[in-house]
Structures are given as structure tokens and as C-alpha cells.
Design a protein around this motif. Sequence first.
Motif, PDB file in Angstrom:
ATOM      1  N   ILE A 289     -26.676  30.940  32.171  1.00 43.16           N
ATOM      2  CA  ILE A 289     -26.108  29.473  31.641  1.00 43.16           C
ATOM      3  C   ILE A 289     -25.914  28.480  32.478  1.00 43.16           C
ATOM      4  O   ILE A 289     -26.800  27.743  33.018  1.00 43.16           O
ATOM      5  N   GLY A 290     -24.846  28.828  33.100  1.00 42.78           N
ATOM      6  CA  GLY A 290     -24.546  27.886  34.257  1.00 42.78           C
ATOM      7  C   GLY A 290     -24.728  28.371  35.793  1.00 42.78           C
ATOM      8  O   GLY A 290     -24.766  27.584  36.950  1.00 42.78           O
ATOM      9  N   GLY A 291     -24.900  29.553  35.850  1.00 41.65           N
ATOM     10  CA  GLY A 291     -25.019  30.206  37.184  1.00 41.65           C
ATOM     11  C   GLY A 291     -23.808  30.655  37.885  1.00 41.65           C
ATOM     12  O   GLY A 291     -23.980  31.289  38.868  1.00 41.65           O
ATOM     13  N   VAL A 292     -22.831  30.549  37.391  1.00 39.94           N
ATOM     14  CA  VAL A 292     -21.623  30.947  37.881  1.00 39.94           C
ATOM     15  C   VAL A 292     -21.254  32.456  38.084  1.00 39.94           C
ATOM     16  O   VAL A 292     -20.948  32.850  38.973  1.00 39.94           O
ATOM     17  N   CYS A 293     -21.834  33.194  37.304  1.00 39.64           N
ATOM     18  CA  CYS A 293     -21.702  34.948  37.538  1.00 39.64           C
ATOM     19  C   CYS A 293     -22.749  35.248  38.471  1.00 39.64           C
ATOM     20  O   CYS A 293     -22.310  36.061  39.270  1.00 39.64           O
ATOM     21  N   ALA A 294     -23.854  34.616  38.496  1.00 41.97           N
ATOM     22  CA  ALA A 294     -24.800  34.781  39.444  1.00 41.97           C
ATOM     23  C   ALA A 294     -24.214  34.375  40.932  1.00 41.97           C
ATOM     24  O   ALA A 294     -24.617  35.360  42.029  1.00 41.97           O
ATOM     25  N   GLY A 295     -23.873  33.263  40.821  1.00 37.63           N
ATOM     26  CA  GLY A 295     -23.273  33.079  42.301  1.00 37.63           C
ATOM     27  C   GLY A 295     -22.050  33.922  42.733  1.00 37.63           C
ATOM     28  O   GLY A 295     -21.917  34.362  43.919  1.00 37.63           O
ATOM     29  N   ILE A 296     -21.184  34.396  41.748  1.00 38.02           N
ATOM     30  CA  ILE A 296     -20.018  35.279  42.205  1.00 38.02           C
ATOM     31  C   ILE A 296     -20.925  36.517  42.658  1.00 38.02           C
ATOM     32  O   ILE A 296     -20.332  37.194  43.693  1.00 38.02           O
ATOM     33  N   ALA A 297     -21.669  37.151  41.627  1.00 41.37           N
ATOM     34  CA  ALA A 297     -22.366  38.275  42.319  1.00 41.37           C
ATOM     35  C   ALA A 297     -22.984  38.432  43.726  1.00 41.37           C
ATOM     36  O   ALA A 297     -22.874  38.985  44.315  1.00 41.37           O
ATOM     37  N   ALA A 298     -23.656  37.242  44.008  1.00 40.90           N
ATOM     38  CA  ALA A 298     -24.313  37.079  45.277  1.00 40.90           C
ATOM     39  C   ALA A 298     -23.204  36.799  46.397  1.00 40.90           C
ATOM     40  O   ALA A 298     -23.340  37.577  47.410  1.00 40.90           O
ATOM     41  N   ARG A 299     -22.046  36.253  45.821  1.00 37.25           N
ATOM     42  CA  ARG A 299     -21.157  36.048  47.122  1.00 37.25           C
ATOM     43  C   ARG A 299     -20.425  37.401  47.432  1.00 37.25           C
ATOM     44  O   ARG A 299     -20.214  37.721  48.681  1.00 37.25           O
ATOM     45  N   PHE A 300     -20.192  38.130  46.548  1.00 41.53           N
ATOM     46  CA  PHE A 300     -19.541  39.642  46.825  1.00 41.53           C
ATOM     47  C   PHE A 300     -20.621  40.889  46.752  1.00 41.53           C
ATOM     48  O   PHE A 300     -20.279  41.902  47.004  1.00 41.53           O
ATOM     49  N   GLY A 301     -21.908  40.309  46.597  1.00 38.82           N
ATOM     50  CA  GLY A 301     -22.910  41.669  47.034  1.00 38.82           C
ATOM     51  C   GLY A 301     -22.964  42.628  45.919  1.00 38.82           C
ATOM     52  O   GLY A 301     -23.154  43.690  45.955  1.00 38.82           O
ATOM     53  N   VAL A 302     -22.833  42.092  44.527  1.00 35.31           N
ATOM     54  CA  VAL A 302     -22.909  43.062  43.557  1.00 35.31           C
ATOM     55  C   VAL A 302     -24.008  42.626  42.381  1.00 35.31           C
ATOM     56  O   VAL A 302     -24.489  41.454  42.866  1.00 35.31           O
ATOM     57  N   SER A 303     -24.507  43.210  41.347  1.00 31.30           N
ATOM     58  CA  SER A 303     -25.356  42.550  40.912  1.00 31.30           C
ATOM     59  C   SER A 303     -24.950  41.696  39.768  1.00 31.30           C
ATOM     60  O   SER A 303     -23.731  41.855  39.132  1.00 31.30           O
ATOM     61  N   ALA A 304     -25.799  40.666  39.351  1.00 30.75           N
ATOM     62  CA  ALA A 304     -25.471  39.872  38.327  1.00 30.75           C
ATOM     63  C   ALA A 304     -24.932  40.368  37.140  1.00 30.75           C
ATOM     64  O   ALA A 304     -24.177  39.812  36.229  1.00 30.75           O
ATOM     65  N   PHE A 305     -25.806  41.285  36.543  1.00 26.50           N
ATOM     66  CA  PHE A 305     -25.405  41.982  35.313  1.00 26.50           C
ATOM     67  C   PHE A 305     -24.062  42.544  35.326  1.00 26.50           C
ATOM     68  O   PHE A 305     -23.444  42.289  34.129  1.00 26.50           O
ATOM     69  N   THR A 306     -23.542  43.021  36.327  1.00 26.73           N
ATOM     70  CA  THR A 306     -22.439  43.680  36.540  1.00 26.73           C
ATOM     71  C   THR A 306     -21.345  42.653  36.267  1.00 26.73           C
ATOM     72  O   THR A 306     -20.196  42.612  35.502  1.00 26.73           O
ATOM     73  N   VAL A 307     -21.476  41.505  36.910  1.00 26.78           N
ATOM     74  CA  VAL A 307     -20.604  40.434  36.858  1.00 26.78           C
ATOM     75  C   VAL A 307     -20.521  39.777  35.417  1.00 26.78           C
ATOM     76  O   VAL A 307     -19.570  39.521  34.919  1.00 26.78           O
ATOM     77  N   ARG A 308     -21.500  39.505  34.822  1.00 26.29           N
ATOM     78  CA  ARG A 308     -21.767  39.207  33.360  1.00 26.29           C
ATOM     79  C   ARG A 308     -21.166  39.982  32.427  1.00 26.29           C
ATOM     80  O   ARG A 308     -20.226  39.653  31.613  1.00 26.29           O
ATOM     81  N   VAL A 309     -21.152  41.382  32.420  1.00 26.27           N
ATOM     82  CA  VAL A 309     -20.503  42.380  31.647  1.00 26.27           C
ATOM     83  C   VAL A 309     -19.105  42.321  31.979  1.00 26.27           C
ATOM     84  O   VAL A 309     -18.533  42.340  30.806  1.00 26.27           O
ATOM     85  N   LEU A 310     -18.623  42.184  33.198  1.00 22.50           N
ATOM     86  CA  LEU A 310     -17.255  42.039  33.342  1.00 22.50           C
ATOM     87  C   LEU A 310     -16.572  41.112  32.797  1.00 22.50           C
ATOM     88  O   LEU A 310     -15.550  41.253  32.370  1.00 22.50           O
ATOM     89  N   PHE A 311     -17.337  39.788  32.812  1.00 29.31           N
ATOM     90  CA  PHE A 311     -16.848  38.597  32.402  1.00 29.31           C
ATOM     91  C   PHE A 311     -16.782  38.557  30.673  1.00 29.31           C
ATOM     92  O   PHE A 311     -15.787  38.145  30.002  1.00 29.31           O
ATOM     93  N   LEU A 312     -17.759  39.291  30.297  1.00 30.33           N
ATOM     94  CA  LEU A 312     -17.821  39.407  28.616  1.00 30.33           C
ATOM     95  C   LEU A 312     -16.543  40.487  28.193  1.00 30.33           C
ATOM     96  O   LEU A 312     -16.066  40.224  27.198  1.00 30.33           O
TER      97      LEU A 312
END
Length: 62
Positions: free
Chosen positions: A15-38
Motif C-alpha cells: 500500500i504505502g511501503g511503510v512495512c517494506a521500509g521497516i523490514a528493510a531497515r531491520f533486516g527482516v522479511s516484509a511479510f513478517t512485518v506485515r503480519v505483525l502489523f495486522l
Amino acid sequence: MSATTLSRPRHNRMIGGVCAGIAARFGVSAFTVRVLFLLSCLLPGPQFLIYLALWLLLPQEP
């Protein structure tokens, strides 16, 4: 994208790239950050408002 910079990427975004940006910053997968956010949205709190604020405040990757 640099690992020390928090920004919204132009690729790998949903959507906005926020979860992907956080994932890249901390070296985890974007899918993991998206699931944690949901999952966090099931708890009371301002998670959605924080996401919107980050969408507006984080710079887009050049």
C-alpha cells in the motif's frame, strides 16, 4: 536502500511501503512485518494512525 536509512521503497510495497521500509531497515522479511502489523491491529491502540503518519512522514526511496 541503505540499511541505516528508514524510507519507503519503490519496490516490494503493498500500500504505502511503510512495512517494506521497516523490514528493510531491520533486516527482516516484509511479510513478517506485515503480519505483525495486522496482528497488532487486533489490539487496542493507534496502530493505524501511526501507519498513516509514517506513510506521510517517511521519505520515498530515491
